[in-house]
Design a protein around this motif. Structure first.
Motif, mmCIF file in Angstrom:
data_model
loop_
_atom_site.group_PDB
_atom_site.id
_atom_site.type_symbol
_atom_site.label_atom_id
_atom_site.label_comp_id
_atom_site.label_asym_id
_atom_site.label_seq_id
_atom_site.Cartn_x
_atom_site.Cartn_y
_atom_site.Cartn_z
ATOM 1 N N VAL B 251 36.635 -14.847 -9.151
ATOM 2 C CA VAL B 251 36.334 -13.649 -9.808
ATOM 3 C C VAL B 251 34.863 -13.583 -10.204
ATOM 4 O O VAL B 251 34.291 -14.592 -10.685
ATOM 5 C CB VAL B 251 37.156 -13.783 -11.242
ATOM 6 C CG1 VAL B 251 37.037 -12.655 -12.136
ATOM 7 C CG2 VAL B 251 38.482 -14.050 -11.164
ATOM 8 N N SER B 252 34.364 -12.437 -10.173
ATOM 9 C CA SER B 252 33.003 -12.388 -10.710
ATOM 10 C C SER B 252 32.694 -12.486 -11.986
ATOM 11 O O SER B 252 33.426 -12.126 -12.832
ATOM 12 C CB SER B 252 32.256 -10.929 -9.844
ATOM 13 O OG SER B 252 32.939 -10.055 -10.958
ATOM 14 N N GLY B 253 31.367 -12.951 -12.368
ATOM 15 C CA GLY B 253 30.950 -12.912 -13.544
ATOM 16 C C GLY B 253 31.495 -14.288 -14.304
ATOM 17 O O GLY B 253 31.219 -14.579 -15.457
ATOM 18 N N VAL B 254 32.382 -15.086 -13.715
ATOM 19 C CA VAL B 254 33.117 -16.235 -14.203
ATOM 20 C C VAL B 254 32.584 -17.424 -13.603
ATOM 21 O O VAL B 254 33.162 -17.607 -12.293
ATOM 22 C CB VAL B 254 34.697 -16.007 -14.216
ATOM 23 C CG1 VAL B 254 35.319 -17.447 -14.795
ATOM 24 C CG2 VAL B 254 35.018 -14.958 -14.760
ATOM 25 N N GLN B 255 32.120 -18.077 -14.321
ATOM 26 C CA GLN B 255 31.490 -19.445 -13.791
ATOM 27 C C GLN B 255 32.206 -20.763 -14.189
ATOM 28 O O GLN B 255 32.153 -20.996 -15.447
ATOM 29 C CB GLN B 255 30.106 -19.567 -14.193
ATOM 30 C CG GLN B 255 29.294 -20.641 -13.558
ATOM 31 C CD GLN B 255 27.824 -20.864 -14.155
ATOM 32 O OE1 GLN B 255 27.327 -19.894 -14.748
ATOM 33 N NE2 GLN B 255 27.229 -22.008 -13.643
ATOM 34 N N LEU B 270 32.387 -20.304 -18.044
ATOM 35 C CA LEU B 270 31.563 -19.291 -18.819
ATOM 36 C C LEU B 270 31.806 -18.161 -18.498
ATOM 37 O O LEU B 270 31.903 -17.694 -17.115
ATOM 38 C CB LEU B 270 30.072 -19.843 -18.473
ATOM 39 C CG LEU B 270 29.404 -20.960 -19.105
ATOM 40 C CD1 LEU B 270 27.851 -21.047 -18.817
ATOM 41 C CD2 LEU B 270 29.176 -20.494 -20.650
ATOM 42 N N VAL B 271 31.763 -16.990 -19.289
ATOM 43 C CA VAL B 271 32.031 -15.749 -18.774
ATOM 44 C C VAL B 271 30.618 -14.956 -18.939
ATOM 45 O O VAL B 271 30.105 -15.027 -20.164
ATOM 46 C CB VAL B 271 33.047 -14.948 -19.431
ATOM 47 C CG1 VAL B 271 33.073 -13.460 -19.056
ATOM 48 C CG2 VAL B 271 34.284 -15.755 -19.264
ATOM 49 N N ARG B 272 30.160 -14.363 -17.926
ATOM 50 C CA ARG B 272 28.442 -14.052 -18.251
ATOM 51 C C ARG B 272 27.725 -14.670 -18.888
ATOM 52 O O ARG B 272 26.934 -14.100 -19.861
ATOM 53 C CB ARG B 272 28.735 -12.526 -18.876
ATOM 54 C CG ARG B 272 29.612 -11.575 -17.778
ATOM 55 C CD ARG B 272 29.596 -10.428 -18.230
ATOM 56 N NE ARG B 272 29.965 -9.357 -17.222
ATOM 57 C CZ ARG B 272 30.273 -8.093 -17.301
ATOM 58 N NH1 ARG B 272 30.151 -7.520 -18.500
ATOM 59 N NH2 ARG B 272 30.534 -7.225 -16.084
ATOM 60 N N LYS B 331 35.316 -8.887 -19.723
ATOM 61 C CA LYS B 331 34.283 -9.284 -19.509
ATOM 62 C C LYS B 331 33.265 -8.347 -20.572
ATOM 63 O O LYS B 331 32.367 -8.906 -21.310
ATOM 64 C CB LYS B 331 33.600 -9.322 -18.154
ATOM 65 C CG LYS B 331 34.436 -10.196 -17.373
ATOM 66 C CD LYS B 331 33.876 -10.563 -16.050
ATOM 67 C CE LYS B 331 34.154 -9.408 -15.146
ATOM 68 N NZ LYS B 331 33.919 -9.502 -13.927
ATOM 69 N N ASP B 332 33.409 -7.178 -20.523
ATOM 70 C CA ASP B 332 32.465 -6.186 -21.360
ATOM 71 C C ASP B 332 32.758 -5.947 -22.838
ATOM 72 O O ASP B 332 34.108 -6.473 -23.176
ATOM 73 C CB ASP B 332 32.224 -5.004 -20.543
ATOM 74 C CG ASP B 332 33.281 -3.952 -20.807
ATOM 75 O OD1 ASP B 332 34.380 -4.440 -20.971
ATOM 76 O OD2 ASP B 332 32.889 -2.847 -20.494
ATOM 77 N N ASN B 345 32.270 -14.475 -26.108
ATOM 78 C CA ASN B 345 32.383 -15.257 -24.996
ATOM 79 C C ASN B 345 33.397 -14.973 -23.534
ATOM 80 O O ASN B 345 33.567 -15.475 -22.708
ATOM 81 C CB ASN B 345 32.658 -16.676 -25.108
ATOM 82 C CG ASN B 345 31.766 -17.024 -26.082
ATOM 83 O OD1 ASN B 345 30.443 -16.699 -26.279
ATOM 84 N ND2 ASN B 345 32.057 -18.182 -27.065
ATOM 85 N N GLY B 346 33.906 -13.672 -23.911
ATOM 86 C CA GLY B 346 34.921 -12.966 -23.108
ATOM 87 C C GLY B 346 36.331 -13.573 -23.390
ATOM 88 O O GLY B 346 36.505 -14.329 -24.369
#
Lengths: 561, 1140
Positions: B251-255, B270-272, B331-332, B345-346
């Motif tokens: 998933v993008s944006g999710v580290q 971490l999300v964004r 996310k947003d 934090n998402g």
């Protein structure tokens, strides 16, 4: 439609039912506003104020580092070297913590005093507690003014809404005035030592307040002398003498016969016949290490090769972070002090090596029993006052820090009298009380040290007091204060300037070196740490960097820092 | 018949209206309605029927012309007949799926088409051969009702109930067209085959995809926020124990960073980017609508020894990832604002698997893993070590440490201690699911047992869990259901990463630092650990005991009541109960055990919270069907109680009974207990409005009232707004045949972060003991000032994104760009210590995160060899804008074997949170002349010592002196970008899945090297590279300094020397699956075997065990440190998935 109304009603009802109260209940944390309900709660708050004293930030460790290791008699090693070498900065832990912890006690005093005002309290209880609070505040400001000069005076408890965070520093004079005020109130309100229970030893007494006043007036008088204000200085010498006399004449305290017993942890309560004010520590079974209420002087001052003297598992050795300057040892064991029992008690120069029976280790200036006896060698002598084989861990020992002893009061009296009237009989008499006790030794009287014989000049007598304080009080945290307070015999400079700038040049430089072939000590007599070239900035410590950073109105940092 | 209700429904649809009554939805069709419409738009007619019959139509606007005018007049007629009447003329088919009626353009059916038995054939004139076969779905199950047409001929047929067909074709060039609702059409050239087995692929687009968002669902086409959805198919084939591991790289944006390789270990999520310095940066987890706590709940001893440093456990470790149906990551701000003060934090919404109507389905999954350490760190052998010690002595002008005799003696022993602590670890995972139901009742029960060994000996993790979901349609209006999840786990852990740097407190450090000629075992007994060697990692492994047991129960129940058509009232309530017990014992031989003669700890944490939630949902087409309103409003109340108790007991007579018998300890430490309670009340609402499927707007708002804030400041409002534009539905783009989706989205809003501790706004008293007399007495003193101005940290976020689908959605692209500003950071501003307190909590400061996210997925090949690929890449830039009056915040200090003792991180304006902060080494002094020419360094370097850069001074310019002023930012813990590329390939029964995952540009502090590469002081074990590249004389090396017995490692400075590029790309997963042909076995639906490998290949320059490490991951200010952490494992797995 009616059905819908019902549904709406049900929904509304459900929401209201669960719309519980958002007010916060704190179950596990005592709250400042709600804790103090009755007189019996006051005791716990008062304990909280005292707790500051034995904390790591104050007298357990950091708060006394800067004067324990900052003087010329003791050198700090490892993490303590910074203080001895005087390479500390305003941000050094010793400075930052001493500053912060002293003010923590002050704020706790102020808060409790304010909280007590709205409380129904028994009058005698009230005055005793207030007396102790005034004492503690006066004491903290006294330490602060001596180490840092004039400081911001806070006499009200801090709170989020009205407290002015940034406050300028007050003058030295203002600071002393508050100290004298507080301590005088403490003299009035505190109860005498004879009326407190053994289980309360450690709490402030009338005697402690008198003794602290004597020392504070003497110190301020010294300050005024150095400021070239002899007339005002005289007033305070008078007061110093007066309070010292009051204390001595109260009969509350006496010199205990055997100097060594002062340092025997098993006789600690007994020592309080002589000890007027002590910061109490005890082996704390509830917490270990840094957070414990035990002391750590034993660990720091004992060598690493002597077993069974500390709680440092597995062998109960010290960590040798505190060592005695060889030249200072010489000073305490030669001349007047040759054969002085106090030096025998206070310093460690020979001990069983690593717990191996029959194997010994010697430290300067002890030599081998014979050329072939093979004792192992350590360069520096150690302070021998703090030992506690029953300690729980490296930071958890019984040894108290004796802040004021009656013997010091005699010396204060002698010094004040000398400054006022020169070395009069009164001065000699007070001074010789210490020599007399030292001769008693451990029941087997000695002939030394001799009483000080009359005929000295005022300045010579002052030097004798300085030296006597050096030996009698070694390792109790007085030397740094004495060296920046007292004037050298030329009346122009402090003892510290004299020692760093002049005296040191008369001592062979470098550490002693044991010459095994000749069985003697060669080399120098100085541990380099603790003896940096003189700089007038050493007379005060820099004000804590965290105060300067967060308090824009503080005013100038101390000169040179 | 092995078909589900959905397939049955679809089958019915394709068989034509005549078969519709066979479906289970027949009761819907039997409802009677009356209708009068004259020249009304088709759409309007549908909505009239919807209202009367209480059904819902689902259709794709491209397929059906809803603007067409219709005239109809019926009275009290069965819906089925009405529909036939209305739809037939429009060439529209219908079928019933649950309560919904699916409309689809009717495939022009030639008159000859009918269901036929394959054995009875109608032979057309040009037929020269017969093709027989079977059509199956993607799972290999028979697909009845598939239309089969011979291209160009008016000839067709439909598969029978077993999915079988038989059709005559003219010649080998004939093309058969297979089509079925909900599936991609397939065209096959017959060739010379006579048997043709076809597998069809689901077309996800056919049924409008529904996305779970906070407090509801929404049609994907109406979504305006940035929401990543991940279906958790195939997780049973991966050796994962926690949901986050499944999300990594997908998933993008999710580290996601696994903090340690220890089983059950913590994961940082971490999300964004990170928003908060002092609070948590972990997203809010919402499990089946229930917000669950995140954060570390391992009981700690509360004082600084090694075991207080245990990396945090993992909130989701108690949830079996195989139970999860899908995960959506909000996310947003448009998506997260509905969670108000917890959304910054998402938010991660987890939906667990629910039962489906149809025959009972029993699944059994089994997996067996073998795990290994990815590599060993090359260290010196005995010969090299002895040479090193002697060279170090020579460089320090001292006599050799070892003489020739000793060398000869010691050379007989040579251990690489890493071999002693690591092992090949085994893991077993069993999972049994039973699910099923009918049209009114559905259930699923899943049980799982996992036993996982750690790669370090004697460490393991066990978990057993039960999950049950139940849904019941009580009547037409009322539906109730429940979710239950219960689990028990036990973690046997070993001390690893320690901040205080005590080597005796970490098995990994113990193994790395132990000298090769040191015997691990007693001389007299080969297997007896040598306890006299303090720092022996085997002592910890064999004797130290640390067990954490956790019990977690999450139950929630819900009821949905449909008040009127489109308006639903939902009550959701439940409890979440979690209890953790940690017991450990340090025997003699360990540091604490020696100091305290045995030390036991028992700590219990429990947390309990309950939730009640009332929401009204309105979801309906309005204003003639052109507009759709999807709105939710509600009230929720959640209240938490957390309790903690811990006690330490010391001085045990021996190490026999350990923590099982605390009463035999002689000294009891002060117990530690706590009880905290807090609550959150919220009003929430969201309106999603869609006009003509083209213009979308969403307003979201939540008002949170928290007991943690002071009364005057208690409520806070978190709003957001979002716009969307479905460009592909515009007439001017409709004609573009390649474009199936083009949506533009923009959102702006505020969400919050709860970083304020319970009681923070009050003036708190400290409990501190005092010595009075010779007793230790309790005392209370001032701990803080009252502070009623504190509020939440708030994050405003702007997000602009687009979703693109081309080639009938075979290629999908999602792109988002965002900028977040987190304000009102909760920071402890220093106040003058003369106030008696050191700091005062305030809301100041600002942190920015901005970034890009790109997701691409495509069906590269849909033929016989199926190949789906998807990839994502994320860029995030984190920067501190301001910290109020604070110039910087230093991270917690790290020690290496009681050296260093300093913080390695700084958080200051202009740099990312937790930047590395240290000295810079610019080489090695080769000659005395170079030393003399260099800046003054108080450590008095000699040739062969490190040369430090003189960067600054008191005035900001180089002052010719190496001092604290020469410390600068020397590393960034955040990656430049991270990505994942996932590939699913299948060919017949064989499938291959692999995931490439990478993270590029982040720096790591390899703190192990501070000592391993130091070559200074008393010689400890050293890394081979350091020894081989050391300085031995002018010109010999400009990298590693000379070996010496004096001095301290790296002059006791934290240097850029041990900061490494932690970039990596790895083959995260590789799975090969084979489906056994079990068609003949009646009771087995599918039987699949698989082999998989995880972390099989890693490309990195990092010299530590593994670049994916974050030993202090839970704390935002100390990221990216590798110190004594147990490395990630390389895992080989095999297993089976069977369904019955």
């Amino acid at each position: 439609m009616k059905k819908h109304v019902n549904i709406v009603l049900i929904i509304t009802g459900l929401v209201i039912l669960s719309a519980c109260d958002l007010s916060e209940t704190i179950y596990d944390t005592p709250m400042s506003e709600t804790f103090l309900q009755s007189q019996s709660d006051v005791q716990f708050m008062l304990n909280g104020v005292y707790a500051g004293l034995s904390s790591g930030d104050l007298f357990k460790d950091r708060g006394n580092q800067i004067y324990f290791y900052g003087a010329d008699d003791i050198v700090g090693y490892s993490t303590r070297a910074e203080i001895s070498d005087k390479t500390y900065t305003a941000a050094s832990a010793g400075i930052v913590n001493k500053w912060r912890a002293s003010y923590r006690v002050i704020n706790n005093v102020n808060k409790l005093r304010e909280a007590m005002e709205n409380l129904e309290i028994d009058e005698s209880f009230n005055s005793r507690v207030k007396g102790e609070l005034y004492f503690l505040r006066g004491w903290m400001y006294f330490d602060l003014v001596r180490l840092f000069g004039g400081v911001p005076l806070r006499t009200e408890g801090s709170n989020g809404s009205t407290t002015v965070f940034a406050l300028p520093r007050n003058s030295v004079e203002d600071t002393y005035n508050l100290i004298f005020d507080d301590l005088k109130k403490a003299v009035e309100l505190c109860i005498p030592f004879s009326q407190i229970a053994v289980s309360e030893i450690g709490r402030a007494t009338k005697g402690a307040a008198q003794g602290m006043l004597a020392l504070a007036h003497l110190t301020y008088a010294n300050y005024l002398d150095l400021q070239n204000n002899p007339s005002k200085a005289r007033e305070h010498y008078e007061l110093a003498k007066e309070f010292a006399d009051l204390l001595i004449e109260s009969g509350e305290y006496s010199l205990i016969p055997d100097y060594a017993h002062l340092w025997d942890v098993e006789r600690e309560n007994d020592a309080y016949r002589e000890v007027i004010l002590g910061v109490r520590f005890t082996r704390d079974p509830t917490t270990s290490g840094t957070g414990s209420r035990g002391s750590q002087f034993a660990t720091f001052s004992m060598p690493t090769t002597l077993h069974g003297v500390t709680g440092n598992a597995p062998n109960g050795t010290g960590t040798a972070q505190l060592r005695i300057q060889p030249w200072f040892y010489d000073k305490c064991s030669t001349g007047d002090y040759e054969g002085d029992y106090r030096a025998d008690v206070s310093f460690l120069t020979k001990w069983i090596n690593n717990g191996v029976e029959g194997s010994y280790r010697i430290a300067y200036p002890t030599v081998r029993t014979s050329l072939t006896s093979g004792e192992q060698v350590t360069t520096e002598p150690y302070l021998n006052k703090y030992k506690d084989p029953k300690g729980f861990d490296t930071q958890n020992h019984e040894n108290d820090l004796f802040y004021l002893r009656l013997s010091e009061i005699y010396l204060i009296k002698a010094e004040a009298e000398n400054e006022l009237n020169g070395p009069t009989a009164i001065a000699y008499e007070a001074f010789n009380k210490l020599r007399e006790r030292a001769r008693k030794a451990n029941g087997i009287s000695r002939t030394v040290p001799l009483d000080l014989s009359p005929g000295l000049s005022k300045e010579e007598f002052r030097m004798k007091i300085f030296d006597e304080r050096g030996l009698e009080l070694v390792g109790e945290g007085h030397r740094w204060f004495d060296s920046v307070r007292m004037r050298y015999s030329d009346n122009k400079r402090t003892m510290m300037e004299y020692i760093l700038n002049e005296y040191i040049k008369s001592i062979p430089t470098g550490l002693p070196v044991f010459n095994a072939a000749q069985n003697r000590w060669d080399g120098g007599r100085v541990i380099p740490g603790g003896m940096p070239p003189w700089n007038s900035k050493y007379l005060l410590y820099p004000v804590s960097a965290s105060e300067i950073a967060a308090n824009p109105d503080f005013g100038p940092q101390n000169p040179g820092w | 018949m092995k078909i589900s209700s959905l397939q049955l429904a679809l089958f019915a649809l394709c068989c034509g209206i005549a078969h519709a009554h066979k479906t289970k939805g027949q009761n819907v069709l039997e409802r009677n309605i009356s209708l009068q419409a004259e020249d009304l738009r088709f759409l309007k007619v549908l909505s009239l029927i919807e209202e009367q019959a209480n059904v819902r139509f689902i259709y794709s606007p491209d397929a059906i012309d809803i603007r067409r005018k219709v005239t109809i007049k019926v009275t009290n007629k069965k819906l089925e007949n009405v529909l036939k009447e209305v739809l037939l003329p429009l060439a529209v088919d219908f079928s019933v799926v649950d309560d919904r009626i699916l409309l689809k353009r009717a495939i022009p059916q030639p008159p000859s088409m009918k269901v036929r038995d394959p054995d009875t054939s109608v032979v057309p004139e040009d037929a020269d051969r017969t093709i027989r076969g079977k059509v199956t779905d993607e799972k290999g199950e028979a697909l009845p009702g598939v239309n089969i047409l011979v291209r160009g001929k008016q000839r067709g047929i439909v598969t029978n109930a077993n999915g079988e067909f038989s059709i005559e074709v003219p010649d080998e060039n004939a093309v058969l067209v297979f089509s079925f609702v909900g599936y991609f059409s397939k065209e096959i050239v017959v060739g010379n085959r006579s048997v043709l087995d076809i597998s069809m692929t689901v077309d996800n687009k056919a049924l409008e995809e529904v996305v779970v968002i906070g407090y509801g669902t929404i049609n994907k086409s109406d979504l305006t926020g940035s929401v990543a959805t991940l279906k958790m198919d195939g997780s049973e084939e991966l050796p994962i124990t926690s949901v986050e591991q499944m999300l990594q790289g997908r998933v993008s944006g999710v580290q996601i960073t696994q903090n340690t390789g220890a089983p059950g270990g913590g994961i940082s999520f971490l999300v964004r980017g990170a928003n908060s310095v002092s609070g948590t940066n972990e997203p809010l987890i919402v499990l089946d609508g229930y917000p669950i706590e995140s954060g570390n709940s391992i009981p700690n001893q509360g004082y600084s020894d090694a075991f207080a440093d245990t990396p945090g456990n993992n909130t989701l470790a108690n949830l079996n990832p195989n139970d999860i149906e899908s995960v959506e990551i909000l996310k947003d701000a448009s998506a997260t604002a509905i969670y108000g003060s917890r959304g910054a934090n998402g938010v991660v919404l987890i939906t667990t698997k629910r039962g489906k109507a149809g025959r009972e389905r029993i699944e059994y999954n089994f997996r067996f893993d073998l795990s290994q350490v990815p590599r060993k760190i090359p260290v010196l052998n005995t010969t090299e070590y002895l040479a090193y010690a002697n060279e170090a002595a020579a460089n320090a002008n001292q006599n050799p440490v070892y003489n020739d005799n000793q060398i000869a003696e010691l050379s007989k022993v040579d251990f690489d201690w890493q071999d002693l602590i690591y092992r090949t670890a085994k893991t077993q995972n069993h999972q049994l699911n039973i699910s099923g139901g009918d049209d009114r009742m559905r259930y699923t029960i899943a049980t799982n047992y996992l036993t996982q060994q750690g790669v370090v000996q004697n460490s393991n993790f066990e978990r057993g869990s039960v999950r049950a979901n139940l849904d019941r349609q009580v009547n037409r209006k009322l539906k109730v259901g429940m979710n239950f999840n219960g689990s028990l786990s036990q973690n046997r852990s070993l001390p690893q990463s320690t901040q205080n740097g005590n080597i005796g407190g970490s098995v990994v450090l113990g193994a790395l630092m132990s000298r090769p000629m040191r015997q691990p075992y007693s001389i007299d007994d080969d297997d007896e650990v040598d306890l006299t060697y303090s720092g022996n990692p085997l002592t910890l492994i064999r004797l130290f005991k640390d067990r954490t047991r956790e019990r977690a129960i999450l139950v929630n129940m819900f009821a949905d009541f449909e008040i009127v058509r489109g308006l639903k009232f939902r009550i959701n309530g439940g409890v979440n109960d979690r209890a953790t017990t940690r017991q450990n014992y340090s025997p003699r031989g360990t540091y604490s055990g020696d100091v305290f003669q045995g030390q036991a700890f028992r700590g219990e944490n429990s947390s309990f919270n309950y939730l009640t939630e009332y929401t009204l949902n309105y979801n309906k087409a309005i204003l003639g069907g052109k507009h759709r309103l999807n709105a939710v409003a509600g009230y929720t109340w959640q209240k938490w109680t957390a309790q903690r108790f811990g006690v330490v007991v010391r001085e045990f007579p021996n190490d026999n009974l350990t923590y099982y018998n605390l009463q035999s300890g002689n000294t009891i430490g002060r117990p530690n207990s706590a009880t905290q309670q807090w609550a959150l009340a919220s009003w929430l609402g969201r309106v999603n409005y869609s006009i003509d499927n083209r213009y979308l707007i969403t307003f979201t708002g939540r008002t949170d009232g928290s007991s943690r804030l002071s009364e005057s400041n208690r409520w806070d409002f978190f709003p957001s707004v979002a716009l969307g534009w479905n460009l592909h539905n515009e007439r001017f783009l409709k004609e573009l045949p390649l474009l199936s989706e083009l949506k533009l989205r923009a959102s702006y809003g505020i969400s919050g972060s709860q970083s304020i501790g319970v009681g923070s706004t009050n003036a708190i008293l400290n409990i501190e003991t005092a010595v009075i007399g010779q007793s230790v007495l309790i005392g209370y003193n001032q701990g803080s000032m009252a502070n009623n101005r504190l509020g939440w940290e708030t994050t405003t976020q702007l997000n602009i994104g687009t979703d693109i689908g081309v080639f009938n959605d075979r290629l999908k692209i999602g792109f988002d760009i965002y900028k977040k500003r987190s304000r009102d950071l909760l920071l402890n501003l220093p106040i003058p210590p003369s106030t008696g307190l050191s700091n005062y909590a305030t809301n100041v400061g600002e942190i920015e995160n901005k970034g890009l996210e790109l997701d691409i997925s495509g069906a590269i090949s849909t033929g016989n060899i199926k190949w789906d690929a998807s990839g994502n890449i994320s860029f995030n830039r984190n920067r501190v804008i301001s910290l109020g009056d604070l110039s910087e915040i230093r991270g917690g200090a790290f020690s290496v074997n009681s050296q260093l003792n300093r913080s390695l991180h700084v958080t200051k304006p202009g740099s990312p949170i937790g930047s590395f902060f240290g000295h810079t080494i610019i080489g090695v002094y080769q000659t005395q002349e170079e030393v003399d020419a260099g800046p003054t360094d108080p450590v008095r370097p000699t040739p062969g010592d490190y040369r430090y850069a003189d960067i600054g001074g008191p005035d900001g310019v180089p002052d010719g002196l190496i001092s604290e002023y020469d410390v600068s930012v020397i590393g960034n813990p955040n990656p430049d970008f991270f990505f994942g590329i996932n590939n699913d390939l299948s060919w017949n029964k064989l499938s291959l899945t692999f995931l490439l995952q990478g993270s590029i540009g982040q720096d790591i502090i390899n703190l192990n090297r501070h000592q391993l590469d130091g070559l200074s002081g008393s010689p400890t074990q050293s890394r081979k590279e350091a020894w081989e590249n050391r300085w031995t004389g002018p010109g010999s090396s400009n990298t590693y300094a000379k070996a010496t017995l004096t001095g301290t490692n790296f002059q006791n400075r934290f240097t850029n020397f041990i900061v490494e590029d932690g970039s990596y790309v790895r083959l995260k997963n590789l799975i090969i699956g084979y489906e056994l042909p079990v068609k003949k076995v009646e009771f087995i639906r599918t039987f699949k075997l698989f082999l998989s490998a995880t972390n099989l290949i890693t490309f990195t320059k990092y010299t530590g065990y593994d670049p994916e490490i974050n030993s202090k991951g839970q704390n935002a200010t100390t990221p990216g440190v590798d110190y004594g952490s147990i490395p990630q494992m390389k895992v080989y797995s095999m297993g089976i998935n069977a369904a019955f």
